[in-house]
Design an enzyme around this catalytic site. Structure first.
Site, mmCIF file in Angstrom:
data_model
loop_
_atom_site.group_PDB
_atom_site.id
_atom_site.type_symbol
_atom_site.label_atom_id
_atom_site.label_comp_id
_atom_site.label_asym_id
_atom_site.label_seq_id
_atom_site.Cartn_x
_atom_site.Cartn_y
_atom_site.Cartn_z
ATOM 1 N N LYS A 116 0.920 -1.276 -0.029
ATOM 2 C CA LYS A 116 0.168 -0.077 -0.075
ATOM 3 C C LYS A 116 0.729 1.450 -0.065
ATOM 4 O O LYS A 116 0.417 2.244 -0.480
ATOM 5 C CB LYS A 116 -0.955 -0.187 1.172
ATOM 6 C CG LYS A 116 -2.039 -0.945 1.066
ATOM 7 C CD LYS A 116 -2.914 -1.083 2.439
ATOM 8 C CE LYS A 116 -4.247 -2.109 1.887
ATOM 9 N NZ LYS A 116 -3.778 -3.292 1.989
ATOM 10 N N GLU A 193 -3.925 6.672 7.952
ATOM 11 C CA GLU A 193 -4.745 7.319 7.009
ATOM 12 C C GLU A 193 -5.946 8.146 7.539
ATOM 13 O O GLU A 193 -6.537 7.296 8.729
ATOM 14 C CB GLU A 193 -5.095 6.363 5.950
ATOM 15 C CG GLU A 193 -5.742 7.084 4.603
ATOM 16 C CD GLU A 193 -6.096 5.939 3.626
ATOM 17 O OE1 GLU A 193 -5.430 5.793 2.771
ATOM 18 O OE2 GLU A 193 -7.244 5.407 3.810
ATOM 19 N N ARG A 285 -6.607 -9.341 -8.751
ATOM 20 C CA ARG A 285 -7.039 -10.559 -9.173
ATOM 21 C C ARG A 285 -8.330 -10.538 -9.231
ATOM 22 O O ARG A 285 -8.971 -9.378 -9.324
ATOM 23 C CB ARG A 285 -6.924 -11.377 -7.970
ATOM 24 C CG ARG A 285 -7.525 -10.649 -6.517
ATOM 25 C CD ARG A 285 -7.308 -11.197 -5.268
ATOM 26 N NE ARG A 285 -7.807 -10.609 -4.110
ATOM 27 C CZ ARG A 285 -8.908 -10.286 -3.576
ATOM 28 N NH1 ARG A 285 -9.935 -10.444 -4.413
ATOM 29 N NH2 ARG A 285 -9.086 -9.491 -2.593
#
Length: 440
Positions: A116, A193, A285
């Site tokens: 990330k 965050e 995916r």
């Protein structure tokens, strides 16, 4: 096209891949652990090969064994499905280094979007909007300082984990210390965050060939979650206007291009109450909820994955993508919603799945099947389609009423409660909906 493909997975996604391969004329190789020797995917594949003990670490997560089985069985390619090794860059590299095709993005792309920290850096450089946050944090002191600079509440997020694992909201310093302690005990590097209140989880399906051509297939609303994991999804989102839909689609394509993405994937965003999008991550995916996008676009995503991996160019243009209806998916899990969604493995004594117009079931079980304690409790997905959201809700209610499973506990009744909730029916949902409205 490939002659023979190994499926490095189990359950409903393995069955889904087998069906796609059958329609493409590809032979399938199933692998199974000791716990899955009588599983549905084992019986449906052309070949079935034991891969190890019940514990996933010694079977479905044994990358070396999977590649060795694929080579011995003369497979051309490996499809990882979702979960297990599907987002493992080392596995993707091992597959290609052994002369096989990995059905998914390149190992380099998986590694970049899997972190990330690296993904946020790339997206920031590409100009995508994102919530205020940090990079990797190494000490408790810098974590506390960063949280105070951002301002509480904050989200504590693992750098490399997916599926909501390890995420926690911290509204105070004490909450922050508790969340960081858990992550450190689990050996999970993390970052912070800014927490966005009343946010909705919006994800965009992208399709990209190996030659730089990328399109998006609209968005999915994934705000209905328990323990940061999705439980009910719908497409399209009732919160988006046509202009917002175009904007988030363009952002998703920009994100994919910035990392030279190929095959299919999902770009995930948070949507705040003011209509602003914030980039979260890219999932490299097939998603559990891919079927509702298939229902509203009539595009088979699993077959698309395979033909792109085989080298075909994508002929689909963005203007060809038409959203034709509304679809809803309910994940049917072997779990007890009254006991904090505790998994409930065991033997299915009776199994009758719904049918009729506009109902699709993707399942990995049947009557008499054993639901092992070793894996994710997902046993089936109900997907329905309607011309409107209201029609889709009514069809899902009928389908849930028809679905009968005995011998194990499931969350079917919990889904019925969701669909009967007045706020859900009005589309007034966010990622806290389950915890605030459905759990007392």
């Amino acid at each position: 096209m490939f002659k023979r493909l190994l499926i490095a997975n189990r359950g409903e996604i393995a069955v889904r891949i087998i069906r796609a391969c059958q329609e493409l004329g590809i032979e399938t190789i199933a692998v199974y652990s000791d716990a899955d020797k009588n599983a549905l995917h084992v019986g449906l594949a052309d070949y079935a090969i034991p891969i190890g003990p019940a514990e996933a670490q010694l079977s479905y997560l044994d990358a070396t064994a999977l590649v060795a089985v694929a080579k011995k069985a003369e497979a051309d390619a490996i499809h990882p499905g979702y979960g297990f090794l599907s987002e493992n860059a080392d596995f993707a590299r091992l597959v290609t280094d052994n002369g096989l095709v990995f059905i998914g993005p390149s190992a380099d792309t998986i590694r970049q979007v899997g972190s990330k920290d690296a993904a946020r850096t790339a997206m920031r450089q590409a100009g995508l909007p994102m919530a205020e946050g940090t990079g990797l944090l190494n000490t408790l002191e810098e974590t506390i300082q960063a949280a105070e600079e951002i301002g509480y509440p904050v989200m504590v997020k693992p750098i490399d984990s997916g599926g909501g694992r390890g995420m926690a909201a911290a509204g105070s310093r004490n909450d922050l210390l508790a969340a960081v302690k858990q992550l450190k005990q689990a050996g999970m590097p993390y970052f912070l965050e800014k927490y966005i209140s009343s946010a909705r989880h919006i994800e965009v399906q992208i399709v990209a060939d190996n030659y730089g051509h990328i399109v998006h297939l609209g968005e999915r609303e994934c705000s209905l979650q328990r323990r940061n994991q999705k439980i009910l999804e719908e497409a399209p989102s009732s919160a988006l206007t046509p202009a917002m839909r175009q904007k988030v689609g363009e952002l998703a394509v920009l994100a994919a291009k910035s990392v030279h993405y190929s095959n299919i994937g999902t770009v995930e965003f948070l949507l705040d109450a003011s209509g602003n999008f914030y980039f979260m991550e890219i999932n490299p995916r097939i998603q559990v909820e891919h079927g509702i996008t298939e229902l509203i676009t009539d595009i088979d995503l699993v077959k698309t994955q395979i033909v792109i991996a085989a080298g075909d160019a994508l002929t689909l243009q963005q203007q060809d993508v038409l959203i034709k209806s509304h679809a809803i998916e309910c994940r049917i899990n072997a779990e007890d919603p009254d006991l904090d969604f505790l998994p409930c493995p065991g033997q299915i004594e009776f199994y009758h799945q719904p049918g009729g117009p506009n109902v699709r079931i993707d399942s990995g079980v049947c009557a008499g099947a054993e639901v092992p304690a070793y894996y994710d409790p997902l046993i089936a997905k109900i997907m329905v389609r309607g011309q409107t959201r209201g029609e889709a809700i009514k069809t899902m209610q009928r389908a849930l009423h028809e679905f009968r499973i005995s011998g194990i506990k499931t969350n079917i009744d919990f889904h019925k409660r969701i669909l009967n909730n007045p706020l859900f029916r009005l589309g007034k949902i966010d990622i806290q909906f389950i915890s605030k409205q459905m759990i007392s």
